[in-house]
Design an enzyme around this catalytic site. Structure first.
Site, PDB file in Angstrom:
ATOM      1  N   LYS A  43       0.814  -1.202   0.000  1.00 20.86           N
ATOM      2  CA  LYS A  43       0.000   0.000   0.000  1.00 20.86           C
ATOM      3  C   LYS A  43       0.855   1.263   0.000  1.00 20.86           C
ATOM      4  CE  LYS A  43      -2.068  -2.699   3.329  1.00 20.86           C
ATOM      5  NZ  LYS A  43      -2.508  -2.902   4.708  1.00 20.86           N
ATOM      6  N   GLU A  99       7.400   2.693  -6.290  1.00 22.11           N
ATOM      7  CA  GLU A  99       7.555   2.189  -4.920  1.00 22.11           C
ATOM      8  C   GLU A  99       7.769   3.332  -3.934  1.00 22.11           C
ATOM      9  OE1 GLU A  99       7.040   0.281  -2.692  1.00 22.11           O
ATOM     10  OE2 GLU A  99       8.113  -1.614  -2.713  1.00 22.11           O
ATOM     11  N   ASP A 100       7.482   3.052  -2.672  1.00 26.35           N
ATOM     12  CA  ASP A 100       7.766   4.034  -1.626  1.00 26.35           C
ATOM     13  C   ASP A 100       9.258   4.037  -1.269  1.00 26.35           C
ATOM     14  OD1 ASP A 100       7.646   1.493  -0.477  1.00 26.35           O
ATOM     15  OD2 ASP A 100       6.252   2.050   1.121  1.00 26.35           O
ATOM     16  N   ASP A 103      14.760  -1.044   0.011  1.00 24.40           N
ATOM     17  CA  ASP A 103      15.632  -1.326   1.154  1.00 24.40           C
ATOM     18  C   ASP A 103      16.550  -2.492   0.780  1.00 24.40           C
ATOM     19  OD1 ASP A 103      16.722  -1.473   3.687  1.00 24.40           O
ATOM     20  OD2 ASP A 103      15.002  -2.476   4.581  1.00 24.40           O
ATOM     21  N   LYS A 131      17.277   3.375   0.318  1.00 20.57           N
ATOM     22  CA  LYS A 131      18.202   3.146   1.440  1.00 20.57           C
ATOM     23  C   LYS A 131      19.283   2.187   0.947  1.00 20.57           C
ATOM     24  CE  LYS A 131      15.425   1.813   4.931  1.00 20.57           C
ATOM     25  NZ  LYS A 131      14.798   1.680   6.284  1.00 20.57           N
ATOM     26  N   PHE A 152      14.821   3.715  10.088  1.00 19.79           N
ATOM     27  CA  PHE A 152      13.440   3.333   9.831  1.00 19.79           C
ATOM     28  C   PHE A 152      12.581   4.589   9.740  1.00 19.79           C
ATOM     29  CE2 PHE A 152       9.190   1.787  10.638  1.00 19.79           C
ATOM     30  CZ  PHE A 152       9.162   0.698   9.770  1.00 19.79           C
ATOM     31  N   VAL A 153      11.935   4.767   8.611  1.00 17.50           N
ATOM     32  CA  VAL A 153      11.155   5.987   8.391  1.00 17.50           C
ATOM     33  C   VAL A 153       9.672   5.666   8.213  1.00 17.50           C
ATOM     34  CG1 VAL A 153      13.071   7.305   7.433  1.00 17.50           C
ATOM     35  CG2 VAL A 153      11.662   5.915   5.896  1.00 17.50           C
ATOM     36  N   ASP A 159       4.812   2.784   6.602  1.00 23.52           N
ATOM     37  CA  ASP A 159       4.120   2.500   7.857  1.00 23.52           C
ATOM     38  C   ASP A 159       5.037   1.910   8.915  1.00 23.52           C
ATOM     39  OD1 ASP A 159       4.275  -0.067   6.362  1.00 23.52           O
ATOM     40  OD2 ASP A 159       3.172  -0.842   8.090  1.00 23.52           O
ATOM     41  N   ARG A 165       1.013   5.963   7.705  1.00 26.89           N
ATOM     42  CA  ARG A 165       1.063   6.103   6.243  1.00 26.89           C
ATOM     43  C   ARG A 165       0.520   7.455   5.795  1.00 26.89           C
ATOM     44  NH1 ARG A 165       2.110   1.003   3.948  1.00 26.89           N
ATOM     45  NH2 ARG A 165       1.204  -0.781   5.002  1.00 26.89           N
TER      46      ARG A 165
HETATM   47  P1  IMP Z   1      12.705  -4.487   0.146  1.00 26.28           P
HETATM   48  O1  IMP Z   1      13.437  -3.517  -0.738  1.00 26.28           O
HETATM   49  O2  IMP Z   1      12.337  -5.760  -0.552  1.00 26.28           O
HETATM   50  O3  IMP Z   1      13.436  -4.726   1.439  1.00 26.28           O
HETATM   51  O4  IMP Z   1      11.293  -3.963   0.526  1.00 26.28           O
HETATM   52  C1  IMP Z   1      10.973  -2.677   0.656  1.00 26.28           C
HETATM   53  C2  IMP Z   1       9.710  -2.643   1.485  1.00 26.28           C
HETATM   54  O5  IMP Z   1      10.046  -2.759   2.865  1.00 26.28           O
HETATM   55  C3  IMP Z   1       9.010  -1.331   1.300  1.00 26.28           C
HETATM   56  O6  IMP Z   1       8.016  -1.395   0.317  1.00 26.28           O
HETATM   57  C4  IMP Z   1       8.431  -1.092   2.681  1.00 26.28           C
HETATM   58  O7  IMP Z   1       7.161  -1.685   2.771  1.00 26.28           O
HETATM   59  C5  IMP Z   1       9.359  -1.802   3.622  1.00 26.28           C
HETATM   60  N1  IMP Z   1      10.324  -0.873   4.252  1.00 26.28           N
HETATM   61  C6  IMP Z   1      11.659  -0.845   4.079  1.00 26.28           C
HETATM   62  N2  IMP Z   1      12.232   0.127   4.807  1.00 26.28           N
HETATM   63  C7  IMP Z   1      11.225   0.741   5.475  1.00 26.28           C
HETATM   64  C8  IMP Z   1      11.179   1.853   6.403  1.00 26.28           C
HETATM   65  O8  IMP Z   1      12.178   2.496   6.757  1.00 26.28           O
HETATM   66  N3  IMP Z   1       9.943   2.186   6.858  1.00 26.28           N
HETATM   67  C9  IMP Z   1       8.806   1.526   6.491  1.00 26.28           C
HETATM   68  N4  IMP Z   1       8.813   0.497   5.620  1.00 26.28           N
HETATM   69  C10 IMP Z   1      10.008   0.104   5.116  1.00 26.28           C
HETATM   70 MG    MG Z   2       5.800  -1.482   0.894  1.00 24.09          MG
END
Ligand code: IMP
Ligand code: MG
Length: 180
Positions: A43, A99-100, A103, A131, A152-153, A159, A165
């Site tokens: 979301k 994407e938001d 990570d 990140k 962590f943001v 969220d 959110r």
């Molecule tokens: P990844 O790149 O597969 O680790 O996934 C990224 C997802 O992890 C994002 O879409 C977020 O839902 C979640 N996420 C990663 N870092 C954060 C953060 O700092 N705050 C909140 N959600 C995060």
């Molecule tokens: Mg996400």
């Protein structure tokens, strides 16, 4: 008030709007005549997607996917579960994931590989936040609005336990909020 739980603002609402305007202009030029499908990852991408598309001045389509990631006991397994897929065939279509945050990179790496397999004409990624220190797999966004440290943001779609959110900016939570 939500703000009393925020230690500091990392990216303000105004900064996000300016970045979305700039990215929207870039995407207008890039995708003119290509009728891409912008695919938001639910979301967290909702607020960024809503702002971004206002600044794209060419034909686009909009769709969303809902995925969940399984993070194993040790390092992340890289397995993601697709809860809502696209309704359409993407063969020959230009895909832009929105994407938001990136990570570990596992979500988008998996999705990008999957859409290449599905024979999309192109697969690109636009993210509000990156990140890079969190990365466990090799993947870079094609468009990144803000690169942030490994904190962590929350806010602007991001969220903590499904809350925050709706904050209109990206901020860092106070430690006491986690420990409660
Ligand atoms: P990844 O790149 O597969 O680790 O996934 C990224 C997802 O992890 C994002 O879409 C977020 O839902 C979640 N996420 C990663 N870092 C954060 C953060 O700092 N705050 C909140 N959600 C995060
Ligand atoms: Mg996400």
């Amino acid at each position: 008030m939500l703000e009393q739980n925020i230690k500091k603002v990392l990216v303000s609402h105004d900064e996000i709007v300016v970045a979305a305007q700039q990215l929207g202009a870039q995407l207008t030029a890039e995708y003119e005549g290509k009728n891409p499908i912008l695919v938001g990852i639910l979301k967290g991408s909702i607020p960024f997607m809503a702002e971004l598309i206002k600044h794209i001045d060419t034909h686009i389509e909009l769709d969303f996917m809902l995925v969940s990631s399984y993070h194993g006991g040790t390092a992340s397994s890289g397995v993601i579960n697709i809860i809502k897929d696209l309704d359409k065939d993407v063969e020959g279509r230009h895909i832009l994931f929105v994407e938001d945050i990136i990570d570990t990179g596992q979500t988008l790496k998996t999705l990008r590989d999957m859409f290449i397999e599905r024979k999309a004409a192109s697969v690109k990624i636009a993210t509000l936040l990156d990140k890079p220190e969190g990365r466990t797999v090799e993947i870079e966004a094609d468009y990144t609005c803000f690169t942030i440290p490994n904190e962590f943001v929350v806010g602007y779609g991001l969220d903590f336990d499904e809350n925050y959110r709706n904050l209109p900016y990206v901020g860092v939570l106070k430690e006491e909020v986690y420990s409660n």
